[in-house]
Design an enzyme around this catalytic site. Structure first.
Site, PDB file in Angstrom:
ATOM      1  CB  SER A 117      -0.848   0.073   1.263  1.00  0.00           C
ATOM      2  OG  SER A 117      -1.687  -1.016   1.363  1.00  0.00           O
ATOM      3  CG  HIS A 138      -2.818  -1.125  -3.611  1.00  0.00           C
ATOM      4  ND1 HIS A 138      -3.372   0.108  -3.406  1.00  0.00           N
ATOM      5  CD2 HIS A 138      -2.717  -1.689  -2.376  1.00  0.00           C
ATOM      6  CE1 HIS A 138      -3.595   0.289  -2.111  1.00  0.00           C
ATOM      7  NE2 HIS A 138      -3.210  -0.793  -1.473  1.00  0.00           N
ATOM      8  CD  GLU A 150      -4.413   2.582  -6.161  1.00  0.00           C
ATOM      9  OE1 GLU A 150      -4.978   3.663  -6.005  1.00  0.00           O
ATOM     10  OE2 GLU A 150      -3.430   2.228  -5.478  1.00  0.00           O
ATOM     11  CG  ASN A 189      -4.367   4.098   0.233  1.00  0.00           C
ATOM     12  OD1 ASN A 189      -5.583   4.135   0.381  1.00  0.00           O
ATOM     13  ND2 ASN A 189      -3.674   2.985   0.345  1.00  0.00           N
TER      14      ASN A 189
HETATM   15  N1  NAD Z   1      -4.741  -4.943   5.431  1.00  0.00           N
HETATM   16  C1  NAD Z   1      -5.022  -3.985   4.582  1.00  0.00           C
HETATM   17  O1  NAD Z   1      -5.939  -3.172   4.790  1.00  0.00           O
HETATM   18  C2  NAD Z   1      -4.242  -3.870   3.312  1.00  0.00           C
HETATM   19  C3  NAD Z   1      -4.835  -3.279   2.185  1.00  0.00           C
HETATM   20  C4  NAD Z   1      -4.110  -3.215   0.993  1.00  0.00           C
HETATM   21  C5  NAD Z   1      -2.802  -3.693   0.952  1.00  0.00           C
HETATM   22  N2  NAD Z   1      -2.250  -4.230   2.081  1.00  0.00           N
HETATM   23  C6  NAD Z   1      -0.877  -4.721   1.981  1.00  0.00           C
HETATM   24  O2  NAD Z   1      -0.884  -6.131   1.869  1.00  0.00           O
HETATM   25  C7  NAD Z   1       0.268  -6.674   2.474  1.00  0.00           C
HETATM   26  C8  NAD Z   1      -0.145  -7.708   3.508  1.00  0.00           C
HETATM   27  O3  NAD Z   1      -0.970  -7.084   4.463  1.00  0.00           O
HETATM   28  P1  NAD Z   1      -1.933  -7.917   5.436  1.00  0.00           P
HETATM   29  O4  NAD Z   1      -2.853  -6.929   6.056  1.00  0.00           O
HETATM   30  O5  NAD Z   1      -2.491  -9.082   4.700  1.00  0.00           O
HETATM   31  O6  NAD Z   1      -0.886  -8.407   6.536  1.00  0.00           O
HETATM   32  P2  NAD Z   1      -0.985  -9.677   7.512  1.00  0.00           P
HETATM   33  O7  NAD Z   1      -0.111  -9.340   8.653  1.00  0.00           O
HETATM   34  O8  NAD Z   1      -2.386 -10.063   7.750  1.00  0.00           O
HETATM   35  O9  NAD Z   1      -0.310 -10.838   6.657  1.00  0.00           O
HETATM   36  C9  NAD Z   1       1.056 -10.853   6.319  1.00  0.00           C
HETATM   37  C10 NAD Z   1       1.481 -12.313   6.235  1.00  0.00           C
HETATM   38  O10 NAD Z   1       2.797 -12.363   5.697  1.00  0.00           O
HETATM   39  C11 NAD Z   1       3.482 -13.408   6.351  1.00  0.00           C
HETATM   40  N3  NAD Z   1       4.920 -13.215   6.166  1.00  0.00           N
HETATM   41  C12 NAD Z   1       5.740 -12.349   6.794  1.00  0.00           C
HETATM   42  N4  NAD Z   1       7.006 -12.492   6.328  1.00  0.00           N
HETATM   43  C13 NAD Z   1       6.960 -13.460   5.378  1.00  0.00           C
HETATM   44  C14 NAD Z   1       7.925 -14.048   4.534  1.00  0.00           C
HETATM   45  N5  NAD Z   1       9.202 -13.687   4.584  1.00  0.00           N
HETATM   46  N6  NAD Z   1       7.522 -15.010   3.670  1.00  0.00           N
HETATM   47  C15 NAD Z   1       6.241 -15.400   3.619  1.00  0.00           C
HETATM   48  N7  NAD Z   1       5.277 -14.866   4.405  1.00  0.00           N
HETATM   49  C16 NAD Z   1       5.640 -13.923   5.275  1.00  0.00           C
HETATM   50  C17 NAD Z   1       3.028 -13.325   7.802  1.00  0.00           C
HETATM   51  O11 NAD Z   1       3.246 -14.536   8.462  1.00  0.00           O
HETATM   52  C18 NAD Z   1       1.541 -13.017   7.601  1.00  0.00           C
HETATM   53  O12 NAD Z   1       0.779 -14.198   7.534  1.00  0.00           O
HETATM   54  C19 NAD Z   1       1.046  -5.503   3.042  1.00  0.00           C
HETATM   55  O13 NAD Z   1       1.997  -5.098   2.092  1.00  0.00           O
HETATM   56  C20 NAD Z   1      -0.017  -4.439   3.192  1.00  0.00           C
HETATM   57  O14 NAD Z   1       0.495  -3.135   3.125  1.00  0.00           O
HETATM   58  C21 NAD Z   1      -2.933  -4.348   3.245  1.00  0.00           C
END
Ligand code: NAD
Length: 402
Positions: A117, A138, A150, A189
């Site tokens: 993000s 995204h 996106e 964003n």
């Molecule tokens: N949550 C939101 O609102 C949202 C919205 C859009 C984009 N994002 C983006 O999506 C991505 C994930 O966010 P999320 O909310 O799903 O996070 P989350 O914490 O729910 O999930 C992240 C996962 O990645 C795993 N992980 C960490 N290091 C790792 C590695 N080296 N190899 C494999 N897996 C690994 C963790 O164990 C976890 O299960 C981020 O970049 C975030 O910015 C999040």
């Protein structure tokens, strides 16, 4: 496309995996935590269950689709997937390492994408041997509900990669908008940031939480900005706010109430408490104690701020930022801004879109009002040069950015 890989089986990765399986793609998920993999699979299963309960899918169909998703702690299966979505923790070094690992195992033509993000796609690309095969994809949270994706073109991203990601977004039943270059907050964003922050400045000026949110909802937003901060998560909003501030400077200086709430252990809806109180995930009204919690960041007494004034401030900061986004070439047209805002934030379609609405007011009026606020409230309302140019030339956004 036949199959994808998803790295990171958390909130976003699990949602993306379910969406892809729903559209009959084979999905391989990888995480470093066994619990996360099972959690991702459980999340996918529960979404399919819901689809069955709602009569959208037959039980057999749902079972068949769910079987398309598998997961584990290794990269097994990643050698044959057509595209990979990286959805691991929002940390540059972790993402660069993961992307390098994926690239080393994926087929040569495999397209790599990141769901980041707030981090730079170009900085991630520098870690790769084949940066032309890499771009941003995204998704918004929750993946199964939010229609926008996106598609971010990095400096090195090839046309084939953009076209492949774009086609996949359509195949998944989502609406793509192409972000033509890397930039903080991409499109949605970036514009939402100043809007959420302005909601905080309104609290700092003595507005009540409900007054701010009511004004935005009366304008047509599906949810007021303060409820949205709770929804996104106070920790996530704070992190995104910091990134935008670092990248864009003073006009994004976080408002004191948003900083103050970020210093508490309140997380927003997911933690049961934010600016609002929640009962089993349902908002139960603004927390009457929030003003004490915010301390010096808000005045001792609430003042009544006119609803039109609240709405003007919230909408003008978005229009002003959108003018900058267009000027920088982040997206191709005013229509892309409007599509992104309607599909990505629920900006009221009956207003025609953020910039269609600005054109209806006329850029001259938008500029005059923005300048009035700059006088009253400071440099965060400094008009974008594109807005000034349009106003002076008596032109509209849709005409100047077709
Ligand atoms: N949550 C939101 O609102 C949202 C919205 C859009 C984009 N994002 C983006 O999506 C991505 C994930 O966010 P999320 O909310 O799903 O996070 P989350 O914490 O729910 O999930 C992240 C996962 O990645 C795993 N992980 C960490 N290091 C790792 C590695 N080296 N190899 C494999 N897996 C690994 C963790 O164990 C976890 O299960 C981020 O970049 C975030 O910015 C999040």
């Amino acid at each position: 496309m036949e199959s994808i890989g998803v790295v990171g089986a958390g909130t976003m990765g699990g949602g993306i995996a379910q969406l892809a399986a729903y559209h009959d793609l084979r999905v391989r998920m990888k995480d470093i935590e066994h619990g996360a993999v099972t959690g991702g699979l459980r999340h996918a299963r529960s979404l399919f269950e819901k689809a069955v309960r709602r009569g959208k899918l037959a039980r057999r169909e749902a079972d068949r689709k769910l079987e398309l998703v598998s997961g584990g702690l290794d990269y097994g299966g990643f050698g044959t997937v057509d595209l990979v979505v990286e959805a691991v923790a929002e940390k540059m070094e972790v993402k660069r390492t993961v992307l390098r690992e994926v690239e080393a195992r994926a087929a040569e033509g495999c397209v790599l994408t990141t769901n980041t993000s707030s981090l730079s796609v170009d900085e991630m690309a520098e870690a790769l041997e084949r940066p032309e095969n890499f771009g941003g994809m995204h998704f918004f949270n929750p993946v199964h509900k939010m229609p926008l994706v996106e598609v971010v073109r990095g400096r090195e991203t090839s046309d084939r990669t953009v076209a492949t990601i774009y086609a996949l977004v359509l195949e998944l039943g989502k609406v793509p908008v192409v972000v033509r270059k890397d930039g903080p907050g991409f499109l949605v964003n970036r514009i939402l940031g100043p809007y959420l922050n302005e909601a905080g400045w309104l609290l700092a000026d003595g507005a009540r939480v409900e007054d701010v949110d009511d004004a935005a909802e009366a304008f047509g937003m599906p949810m007021g900005p303060i409820r949205l901060v709770d929804e996104v998560g106070i920790d996530v909003a704070r992190h995104a706010g910091r990134t935008l501030h670092e990248a864009l400077g003073d006009r994004l200086e976080p408002s004191p109430p948003l900083v103050a709430v970020g210093d508490t252990d309140r997380l927003g809806r997911k933690g049961g408490l934010g600016f609002y109180r929640y009962d089993d995930g349902d908002a139960k009204g603004a927390d009457p104690e929030i003003y004490d919690v915010l301390g010096d960041a808000v005045p001792a007494e609430r003042t009544s701020i006119d609803q039109r004034e609240i709405r003007s401030r919230l909408v003008l900061v978005m229009m002003n930022e959108a003018a900058r986004v267009l000027d920088e070439g982040i997206v191709a047209s005013a229509a892309d801004v409007d599509l992104g805002m309607i599909m990505g934030t629920g900006f009221p379609p009956f207003r025609g879109g953020l910039l269609r609405f600005a054109d209806e007011l006329h850029p001259r009026t938008v500029l005059d009002r923005t300048e009035e606020y700059r006088e009253k409230l400071g440099t965060r309302f400094e008009p974008a040069s594109a807005l000034r140019r349009l106003a002076e030339a008596d032109r509209e956004f849709y005409e100047a950015f077709p």
